[in-house]
Design a protein around this motif. Structure first.
Motif, short mmCIF file in Angstrom:
data_model
loop_
_atom_site.label_atom_id
_atom_site.label_comp_id
_atom_site.label_asym_id
_atom_site.label_seq_id
_atom_site.Cartn_x
_atom_site.Cartn_y
_atom_site.Cartn_z
N ARG A 168 0.82 -1.22 0.00
CA ARG A 168 0.00 0.00 0.00
C ARG A 168 0.85 1.26 0.00
NH1 ARG A 168 -4.87 -2.08 4.10
NH2 ARG A 168 -5.73 -3.60 2.63
N LEU A 169 1.96 1.23 0.73
CA LEU A 169 2.86 2.39 0.73
C LEU A 169 3.54 2.57 -0.62
CD1 LEU A 169 4.49 2.03 4.27
CD2 LEU A 169 2.97 3.88 3.53
N ASN A 170 3.95 1.46 -1.23
CA ASN A 170 4.54 1.53 -2.57
C ASN A 170 3.61 2.24 -3.53
OD1 ASN A 170 7.00 0.30 -2.14
ND2 ASN A 170 6.30 -1.75 -2.67
N LYS A 171 2.33 1.89 -3.48
CA LYS A 171 1.33 2.49 -4.37
C LYS A 171 1.22 4.00 -4.11
CE LYS A 171 -3.38 1.61 -6.04
NZ LYS A 171 -4.03 2.92 -5.83
N GLU A 212 -3.00 10.95 -0.67
CA GLU A 212 -2.89 10.23 0.59
C GLU A 212 -1.52 10.42 1.24
OE1 GLU A 212 -3.87 6.13 0.04
OE2 GLU A 212 -6.01 6.52 -0.13
N ILE A 213 -0.56 10.93 0.48
CA ILE A 213 0.79 11.07 1.03
C ILE A 213 1.40 12.39 0.58
CG2 ILE A 213 2.01 9.89 -0.87
CD1 ILE A 213 3.61 8.44 1.44
N GLU A 250 9.24 16.25 7.03
CA GLU A 250 7.95 15.68 7.45
C GLU A 250 7.36 14.80 6.37
OE1 GLU A 250 4.94 18.39 9.45
OE2 GLU A 250 3.82 17.85 7.63
N ILE A 251 6.70 13.75 6.81
CA ILE A 251 5.92 12.92 5.89
C ILE A 251 4.55 12.71 6.50
CG2 ILE A 251 6.81 10.74 6.85
CD1 ILE A 251 6.77 9.68 3.94
N SER A 252 3.51 12.89 5.71
CA SER A 252 2.14 12.74 6.18
C SER A 252 1.42 11.79 5.22
CB SER A 252 1.44 14.11 6.22
OG SER A 252 0.12 13.98 6.70
N PHE A 253 0.74 10.81 5.78
CA PHE A 253 0.13 9.78 4.92
C PHE A 253 -1.03 9.10 5.61
CE2 PHE A 253 3.39 8.02 7.57
CZ PHE A 253 2.92 6.78 7.97
N ILE A 254 -1.86 8.44 4.82
CA ILE A 254 -2.94 7.62 5.36
C ILE A 254 -2.34 6.26 5.73
CG2 ILE A 254 -5.17 6.54 4.92
CD1 ILE A 254 -5.26 9.60 5.09
N LYS A 263 -5.96 3.26 8.33
CA LYS A 263 -6.58 4.27 7.46
C LYS A 263 -6.68 5.64 8.12
CE LYS A 263 -7.09 1.21 4.27
NZ LYS A 263 -6.10 1.19 3.18
N GLU A 264 -6.01 5.83 9.25
CA GLU A 264 -5.96 7.14 9.88
C GLU A 264 -4.75 7.92 9.36
OE1 GLU A 264 -5.76 6.35 14.03
OE2 GLU A 264 -7.87 5.75 14.20
#
Length: 227
Positions: free
Chosen positions: A76-79, A87-88, A195-199, A204-205
């Motif tokens: 999911r992170l790769n995608k 989402e990221i 910083e990195i921000s992602f779902i 899913k938070e």
């Protein structure tokens, strides 16, 4: 090793600008192996520890690096990283010696990677084999001689920030490859993955992880204390 975030599916580390994320021809121990050792010891895990690498930052760059502890999280992170979807998002700080043309703006170039030289080149117009590169920047601090920029990447190209800033006459402090005249004492460059921000790939938070810049560097310490 500074752990910034950890749960059953992901782990984030504040990378030093001497670390490599994954193994390369130098044979130096990569950060990924250090994280595996940490997990193995902390959780007393037998056998090999799974650790996926969904993204990387250049060796001379410091800051947050995210790893996946499960195959589901890695997929999911790769995608997310590959598609650069909403989402990221990634935020960087860069110290430069020259004031950019405007205090904030969006840079759009067309980049070509030279694999032999491990360097990229930015052009104002599209060229054969080029890829579109987009990033936003804003001036967030200055000292007597240097300027601190905050950067949001909208695409993920090879050496994108380094190359695009050099293209507008603002090479990053210490980055000899892209035109800064002097190296930094530690051999790194003054670019920090802030910083990195992602779902979260499982809960899913939204998760936001911030990394403190290298405060053993006097200039970084000065900028950071004044923000």
């Amino acid at each position: 090793m500074e752990i910034l975030y950890e749960d059953n599916h992901i782990i984030a580390v504040n990378k030093k600008n001497s670390d490599i994320v994954q193994g390369d021809k130098t044979g130096d121990t990569p950060l990924s192996e250090e994280v595996k050792s940490y997990i193995k010891k902390k959780y007393n895990k037998p056998g090999d520890v799974f650790l996926g690498v969904p993204h990387r930052i250049d060796r001379p760059v410091s800051g947050v690096v995210l790893f996946a502890r499960t195959s589901k999280a890695l997929a999911r992170l790769n995608k997310m990283f590959q598609e650069h979807d909403e989402e990221i998002s990634k935020k960087y700080w860069a110290i430069v010696g020259n004031l950019p043309p405007q205090d904030n703006g969006t840079l759009i170039h067309y980049m070509i990677k030279d694999s032999e030289k491990n360097k990229s080149y930015a052009y104002d117009k599209e060229k054969k084999g080029s890829k579109k590169a987009i990033m936003e920047y804003k001036l967030i601090g200055h000292s007597q001689r240097y300027y601190l920029l905050e950067i949001k990447l909208c695409t993920g190209r090879h050496h994108q920030i380094r190359c695009q800033l050099a293209k507008i006459g603002c090479p990053i402090k210490g980055d000899l490859k892209y035109g800064f005249p002097r190296s930094n004492e530690n051999g790194g460059i003054s670019l920090h993955a802030r910083e990195i921000s992602f779902i979260h790939p499982v809960s899913k938070e939204r998760v936001t992880i911030a990394a403190t810049p290298p405060l053993n560097d006097t200039l970084w310490k000065e900028f950071y204390s004044n923000l």
